[in-house]
Design an enzyme around this catalytic site. Sequence first.
Site, mmCIF file in Angstrom:
data_model
loop_
_atom_site.group_PDB
_atom_site.id
_atom_site.type_symbol
_atom_site.label_atom_id
_atom_site.label_comp_id
_atom_site.label_asym_id
_atom_site.label_seq_id
_atom_site.Cartn_x
_atom_site.Cartn_y
_atom_site.Cartn_z
ATOM 1 C CG PHE A 250 -1.965 -1.027 1.257
ATOM 2 C CD1 PHE A 250 -3.192 -0.812 0.650
ATOM 3 C CD2 PHE A 250 -1.736 -2.247 1.889
ATOM 4 C CE1 PHE A 250 -4.179 -1.798 0.669
ATOM 5 C CE2 PHE A 250 -2.714 -3.240 1.917
ATOM 6 C CZ PHE A 250 -3.939 -3.013 1.297
ATOM 7 C CG ASP A 251 0.817 5.851 -1.812
ATOM 8 O OD1 ASP A 251 1.952 6.197 -1.411
ATOM 9 O OD2 ASP A 251 -0.085 6.662 -2.108
ATOM 10 C CG LEU A 252 0.836 6.735 4.665
ATOM 11 C CD1 LEU A 252 -0.167 5.840 5.384
ATOM 12 C CD2 LEU A 252 2.060 6.995 5.548
ATOM 13 C CG ASP A 253 1.069 10.960 2.212
ATOM 14 O OD1 ASP A 253 0.719 10.581 3.340
ATOM 15 O OD2 ASP A 253 2.054 11.695 2.002
#
Length: 211
Positions: free
Chosen positions: A8-11
């Site tokens: 997963f990416d965060l932002d």
Amino acid sequence: MKHDILIFDLDGTLSDPKEGIVKSFNYALTHFGLSALPEQEITSYIGPPLDKTFIALTGNHDPQFIADLVARYRERYADIGYSENRLYDGVKDTLLALHNQKIRMGICTSKRADFARQILTLFGLDSLFEFINGGDVGIEKWQQLQDLRQRATISQHSLMIGDRAVDLTAAHKNGLQSAGVLWGYGSSKELETEHPAYLFDTPAQWLQLVQ
């Protein structure tokens, strides 16, 4: 499951970082005598590395000046900006459901790893991920994924999930499939242009990956 690990990416994918990012950008800009920018102008750049964003916002390519801007940004972000995140609706429940089904998960974000860990800890999510991989100035996301592959942390069967084209192109450059999320900062057009294997309208749809 078709994929051995979900990355997963965060932002813009797990959490909305807008308030902390906008305020920290303007904190840095005004410190150096530049004008504060409207929220909408800054939010269009959320996702890529900080140095690239400061170059785009200022039109200045001087490496030292950009490094100074980044350092000032991080001064405020480390103090308060990281805590101005909010989780998107449904993210926590879905991640917990995936974790309860023994689904392996990791984080790959352009944000520095220590900031990413602070944010995930803030929301009580840090223990759900096998790794939290962060970036830094001069490091592209595709290089982060390449490093994870070289260390056998992920494989060609891993799936990269993010809200911007940079997440998808980084995956494809490393032979991974990608998935776009439509609630972040990338438009559906931006994501569809990169031909992701999946496009999600809500976090709950991640559970379809394990059915």
